[in-house]
Design an enzyme around this catalytic site. Structure first.
Site, mmCIF file in Angstrom:
data_model
loop_
_atom_site.group_PDB
_atom_site.id
_atom_site.type_symbol
_atom_site.label_atom_id
_atom_site.label_comp_id
_atom_site.label_asym_id
_atom_site.label_seq_id
_atom_site.Cartn_x
_atom_site.Cartn_y
_atom_site.Cartn_z
ATOM 1 N N LYS A 120 0.857 -1.199 0.000
ATOM 2 C CA LYS A 120 0.000 0.000 0.000
ATOM 3 C C LYS A 120 0.881 1.233 0.000
ATOM 4 O O LYS A 120 2.033 1.179 0.440
ATOM 5 C CB LYS A 120 -0.881 0.011 1.252
ATOM 6 C CG LYS A 120 -2.100 0.908 1.122
ATOM 7 C CD LYS A 120 -3.180 0.216 0.313
ATOM 8 C CE LYS A 120 -4.455 0.998 0.271
ATOM 9 N NZ LYS A 120 -5.577 0.112 -0.097
HETATM 10 N N1 GLU Z 1 -7.223 0.212 -3.364
HETATM 11 C C1 GLU Z 1 -8.020 -0.949 -3.605
HETATM 12 C C2 GLU Z 1 -8.091 -1.804 -2.346
HETATM 13 O O1 GLU Z 1 -7.937 -1.316 -1.255
HETATM 14 C C3 GLU Z 1 -7.593 -1.720 -4.841
HETATM 15 C C4 GLU Z 1 -6.177 -2.255 -4.818
HETATM 16 C C5 GLU Z 1 -5.714 -2.806 -6.154
HETATM 17 O O2 GLU Z 1 -6.490 -2.858 -7.096
HETATM 18 O O3 GLU Z 1 -4.547 -3.195 -6.206
HETATM 19 O O4 GLU Z 1 -8.392 -2.961 -2.402
#
Ligand code: GLU
Length: 430
Positions: A120
């Site tokens: 993240k």
């Molecule tokens: N930000 C989204 C989540 O928290 C998508 C993450 C992604 O597609 O890699 O799942």
């Protein structure tokens, strides 16, 4: 006791009670690890993030001044495959939050069976105060700062709170310029023109509604007779609201960061969207009464979709929530104390690592399509997503019943077991 020592490895004492987000994630992990009987070595490994990068970087603003912003990129675990996870722009971003979100990405990918670890990112900034060119400058410099950590086989970023396909395009372009050739598979959630997938922008909301549909079927809830409240009207919430309304539920309240609106007879979502496009917020929509985000959560309804930020459903309001089905389109909206209260009250909660996994699932589809240079149809995307959400629901539900635990712990049990398996079989290097 060794387990006791491992329980809060790098968080302040009592931090979970104060909702330090990483402490919450570690607490949830240990609750599930207890159910699994996970050994202390694996607890020590999996309750930490493998890599944490913090960057402070300058950005030239439109008025010629220079501001320095702080950002992070974290890999929680890369045992199952490359790290996967979005990055957010928000004034409240902290390293603890990004670490929690990275850990949740590991479990999320594992619970729906994707070949990824968890990562993240985030920058501490209120993007609503920046112009488009300032956001572009910020995105390009943030990408350059974290470039060593990302790559199509290393870590694949994606949209999250306040980040969108255009921002993914700038990330892709910046990374490609550094490499000297185009690397579309370094990021997902791209615009269609750059190799984005059909259905990606709706995927989080759509997956969430598939999850609700399957859960409602299993509990004999007729969606046509339900009322739904949605907190948050961004990437996930606005789509979830529209799709649950298409299934026949009456959406009685929605909100955004400025507040909410409520009409017990239902909202005309197209008109609400038009109002938001015109004024910048759902607040002030004429055919409804304004409510606060706190009031919104406890309005009379059957289905509640928290689709905004963390720490919304807590010990203070969990007892007052009237919904019998909660689907977490947001990450981390519910605290561990609230989980327990809701479970004891018989509320069925579909946890974030399952209920919002549609986004990363279609990100995976986008990555596969990119690597194969072979696009799918919208129907293929939607049906494969539906299949994954349905099967995952039943797998988690069966685990929950087997261990007599709530759905969050059940989902975590399945995810941790899978990731621990990678660690065990691969062994410890060197
Ligand atoms: N930000 C989204 C989540 O928290 C998508 C993450 C992604 O597609 O890699 O799942």
């Amino acid at each position: 006791m060794a387990t006791q020592i491992a329980r809060t490895p790098d968080v302040e004492h009592g931090a979970a009670q104060h909702h330090d987000l990483f402490a919450v994630a570690v607490e949830q992990f240990h609750i599930a690890a207890d159910v699994l009987g996970l050994d202390d070595d694996l607890r020590r490994i999996l309750s930490r993030c493998q890599r944490e990068l913090t960057v402070n970087f300058p950005v030239e603003m439109d008025d010629g001044s220079v501001q320095v912003f702080t950002g992070h990129r974290v890999h929680h675990n890369i045992g199952p495959g490359p790290a996967k996870g979005g990055f957010r722009y928000h004034q409240d971003v902290t390293l603890s939050e990004v670490k929690a979100l990275a850990m949740w990405m590991t479990w999320k990918c594992a619970v729906v069976g994707l070949p990824y670890g968890g990562g993240k990112g985030g920058v501490t900034v209120n993007p609503k105060l920046l112009s488009s060119s300032e956001i572009q400058n910020l995105t390009r410099r943030y990408t350059a700062e974290i470039a060593a950590m990302i790559g199509p086989n290393k870590d694949i970023p994606a949209p999250d709170v306040n980040t969108n396909p255009q921002i993914m395009a700038w990330l892709m372009d910046t990374y490609s310029m550094i490499q000297g050739y185009s690397v579309p598979a370094v990021v997902t959630g791209k615009p269609l023109e750059l190799g984005g997938s059909v259905g990606r922008s709706e995927a989080t909301g759509r997956g969430c509604v598939f999850a609700i549909e399957e859960a409602a079927k299993s509990r004999n809830i007729d969606i046509n007779k339900t009322k739904t409240v949605v907190q948050g009207f961004g990437n996930a919430g606005s789509v979830a609201a529209r799709l649950i309304a298409d299934l026949g539920s009456t959406v009685v309240a929605v909100s955004d960061s400025r507040g909410g609106i409520y009409n017990e007879n239902g909202l005309d979502l197209r008109a609400v969207e038009a109002h938001k496009a015109r004024t910048g917020s759902v607040v002030g929509y004429a055919e409804a009464q304004d409510v606060t985000n706190e009031q919104l959560l406890v309005l009379p309804c059957d289905i509640l979709i928290p689709a905004a930020m963390e720490n919304q459903i807590t010990q203070a309001n969990a007892g007052k929530i009237s919904a019998r089905l909660i689907a977490e389109a947001a990450n981390g909206p519910t605290t561990p104390e609230a989980d327990k209260i809701l479970y004891d009250r018989g509320v069925l909660l579909l946890p974030d690592i399952f209920a919002n996994a549609g986004g990363v699932t279609v990100s995976y589809f986008e990555w596969v399509q990119g690597l194969q240079a072979f696009p799918w149809t919208e129907e293929q995307v939607t049906e494969r997503l539906r299949d994954i959400m349905q099967k995952s629901f039943h797998a988690i539900d069966t685990t929950a019943k087997h261990h007599s635990v709530h759905m969050r712990t059940a989902a975590l049990v399945r995810a941790i077991e899978r990731v621990a398996g990678f660690t065990k079989i691969r062994g410890i290097f060197p």
